[in-house]
Design a protein around this motif. Structure first.
Motif, short mmCIF file in Angstrom:
data_model
loop_
_atom_site.label_atom_id
_atom_site.label_comp_id
_atom_site.label_asym_id
_atom_site.label_seq_id
_atom_site.Cartn_x
_atom_site.Cartn_y
_atom_site.Cartn_z
N GLN A 1 1.92 8.14 10.34
CA GLN A 1 2.01 6.94 10.07
C GLN A 1 3.19 6.21 10.93
OE1 GLN A 1 2.92 5.80 6.06
NE2 GLN A 1 0.62 6.18 5.23
N HIS B 1 4.04 1.79 4.53
CA HIS B 1 3.05 1.52 3.64
C HIS B 1 3.83 1.09 2.40
CE1 HIS B 1 2.78 6.04 2.06
NE2 HIS B 1 4.26 5.41 1.94
N SER C 1 3.37 1.92 -0.50
CA SER C 1 3.32 3.00 -1.40
C SER C 1 4.96 3.14 -2.05
CB SER C 1 2.93 4.24 -1.03
OG SER C 1 1.60 4.19 -0.48
N GLN D 1 5.45 1.53 -5.22
CA GLN D 1 4.75 2.35 -6.38
C GLN D 1 6.06 3.44 -6.68
OE1 GLN D 1 1.29 4.28 -5.51
NE2 GLN D 1 0.37 2.65 -4.55
N ARG E 1 4.19 -0.18 11.75
CA ARG E 1 3.82 1.22 12.36
C ARG E 1 3.93 1.04 14.00
NH1 ARG E 1 -1.08 3.46 8.49
NH2 ARG E 1 0.00 2.87 6.56
N GLU F 1 -1.29 -2.63 -2.20
CA GLU F 1 -1.52 -1.35 -2.80
C GLU F 1 -1.68 -1.76 -4.22
OE1 GLU F 1 0.33 1.98 -1.77
OE2 GLU F 1 -0.16 1.92 0.32
N PHE G 1 -5.14 11.82 1.51
CA PHE G 1 -3.63 11.18 1.47
C PHE G 1 -2.64 12.18 0.72
CE2 PHE G 1 -6.45 7.51 1.29
CZ PHE G 1 -6.23 6.84 2.66
N THR H 1 -2.27 11.54 -3.20
CA THR H 1 -3.40 11.19 -4.19
C THR H 1 -4.38 12.66 -3.91
OG1 THR H 1 -4.66 9.92 -2.39
CG2 THR H 1 -3.67 8.77 -4.31
N GLY I 1 -8.31 2.85 0.99
CA GLY I 1 -8.04 4.19 0.51
C GLY I 1 -7.65 4.20 -0.72
N CYS I 2 -8.02 5.42 -1.43
CA CYS I 2 -7.68 5.44 -2.78
C CYS I 2 -7.79 6.77 -3.33
CB CYS I 2 -8.97 4.59 -3.59
SG CYS I 2 -10.30 5.20 -3.53
N GLY I 3 -7.26 6.92 -4.42
CA GLY I 3 -7.38 8.33 -5.22
C GLY I 3 -6.92 8.59 -6.43
N ALA J 1 -4.46 5.23 -7.64
CA ALA J 1 -3.83 4.51 -6.75
C ALA J 1 -4.88 3.88 -5.54
CB ALA J 1 -2.50 5.02 -6.06
N PHE J 2 -4.78 2.70 -5.18
CA PHE J 2 -5.56 2.36 -3.77
C PHE J 2 -4.67 1.59 -2.82
CE2 PHE J 2 -6.16 -0.66 -7.53
CZ PHE J 2 -5.92 -1.78 -6.86
N1 PHE Z 1 -0.72 4.34 1.65
C1 PHE Z 1 -1.79 4.17 2.08
C2 PHE Z 1 -1.97 3.90 3.54
O1 PHE Z 1 -0.95 3.14 3.86
C3 PHE Z 1 -3.00 3.68 1.51
C4 PHE Z 1 -3.27 4.33 0.24
C5 PHE Z 1 -2.89 3.94 -1.16
C6 PHE Z 1 -4.26 5.28 -0.23
C7 PHE Z 1 -2.84 4.28 -2.28
C8 PHE Z 1 -4.59 5.91 -1.28
C9 PHE Z 1 -3.83 5.50 -2.24
O2 PHE Z 1 -2.80 4.24 4.46
#
Ligand code: PHE
Length: 339
Positions: free
Chosen positions: A145, A166, A168, A171, A192, A208, A246, A249, A280-282, A303-304
């Protein structure tokens, strides 16, 4: 002397008041004229000084009245040109920024599904951006990143200060302080270290989402994302999930939606694949839950994360990412009707 003071302080709001002043001091029956008429009664040895004084007084009065005359004339002339019944000068209304419009739309869709907003700092520590998210200290994924570092800690990377790459990190902050059930969305700006081009920028915006509870499964994730895609891009939208990776996840996936321009038939827009990638997710990695003080033997979650610029580009076919941060009002005005 008293007259001199009076004359110096004369004021008038309009031509009529100026005329009153002229009459009071300078006309045939005016105070200054009376003084001049009295002049012959002044003893000869005082005539010179008194005469000079009276002349000075007359001159000052004349000048002051002339000045007041021009002043009141300009005021009256301005007043004639002000039409109080006219519509006010047209001041152009601003428009909401397209990224704000789309972010609000995303928030709106998820809040109807029970997600609540969460917020966090843009200048973050490594702990919340990476460590809690299961990036090991020497994990190569930290390079994934292209992070901007603000300050680096010599002995402990978890204390490094950086611009979050991100959301996240939000979270992580919520999980640290809240026990499940947790159902949040975190919109915000992320950074970034990338060269600025039509397709990349050194900052962009994400939303997210995180849901943690007992018995949360991948099926729940898929259903929520399908509902989102249909609300956002139209009721016919199909989704497909491709395996991905990721650190935070497991399993991880990338989600595509059927191209809404050709309806999945294949066109230039989707590079003839019929699909466009949007997020993106998982399932939240149990290590992340444990790191944040949540018992992974009891709880699970998904999470996504999606890029707001990406969604906006797809929805409105914006060809150059840089337009979002240039603040050209002509560009912004194109989104007037989208709001
Ligand atoms: N945090 C990831 C990103 O910035 C996106 C993501 C969030 C992927 C949550 C999966 C789950 O690329």
């Amino acid at each position: 002397n008293q007259l001199l003071d009076e004359v110096r302080q004369m004021t008038a709001a309009n031509a009529e008041e100026v005329e009153q002043l002229r009459l009071k001091y300078l006309s045939k029956k005016g105070a200054i004229t009376a003084l001049m008429n009295d002049f012959r009664n002044v003893p000869a040895n005082q005539k010179k000084t008194v005469g000079m004084k009276i002349n000075e007084l007359k001159q000052i009065a004349q000048e002051r009245i002339n000045q007041l005359k021009t002043d009141t004339e300009t005021v009256e002339c301005d007043a004639q040109h002000i039409d109080l019944t006219r519509t006010p000068y047209p001041i152009g209304l601003g428009t909401r920024h397209p990224l704000t419009i789309v972010t609000n739309e995303i928030i709106d869709i998820f809040s109807r599904m029970g997600f609540v907003l969460a917020d966090g700092p843009e200048v973050e520590d490594d702990l919340h951006v990476f460590t809690r998210m299961n990036f090991a200290a020497d994990h190569p994924a930290r390079d994934m990143q292209d992070t901007f570092f603000v300050s680096q800690h010599p002995n402990d990377v978890t204390k490094n200060i950086l611009l979050r790459s991100h959301t996240s990190s939000v979270q992580a902050r919520v999980m640290e302080t809240t026990q499940p059930p947790i159902r949040i969305i975190c919109p915000g700006r992320v950074y970034r270290n990338e060269a600025i081009t039509a397709r990349a920028h050194c900052f962009f915006h994400q939303v997210e989402g995180l849901y943690i509870d007992k018995n949360v499964s991948f099926t729940d994730l898929k259903q929520v994302l399908l509902s989102f895609a249909r609300e956002m891009f139209g009721a016919d939208t199909k989704i497909r999930l491709r395996p991905s990776y990721f650190p935070f996840t497991e399993p991880s996936a990338e989600m595509d939606i059927s191209c809404f321009i050709c309806g999945g038939e294949g066109c230039g827009f989707c590079k003839h694949t019929g699909w466009v990638e949007i997020l993106g997710c998982g399932m939240v990695d149990p290590n992340v839950l444990e790191q944040c003080g949540i018992d992974s033997s009891v709880y699970s979650g998904y999470a996504f994360g999606m890029g707001v610029e990406r969604i906006t580009n797809l929805k409105y076919q914006v060809s150059d990412l840089r337009m979002f941060s240039e603040n050209d009002v002509r560009f912004l005005h194109e989104f007037e009707s989208a709001d």
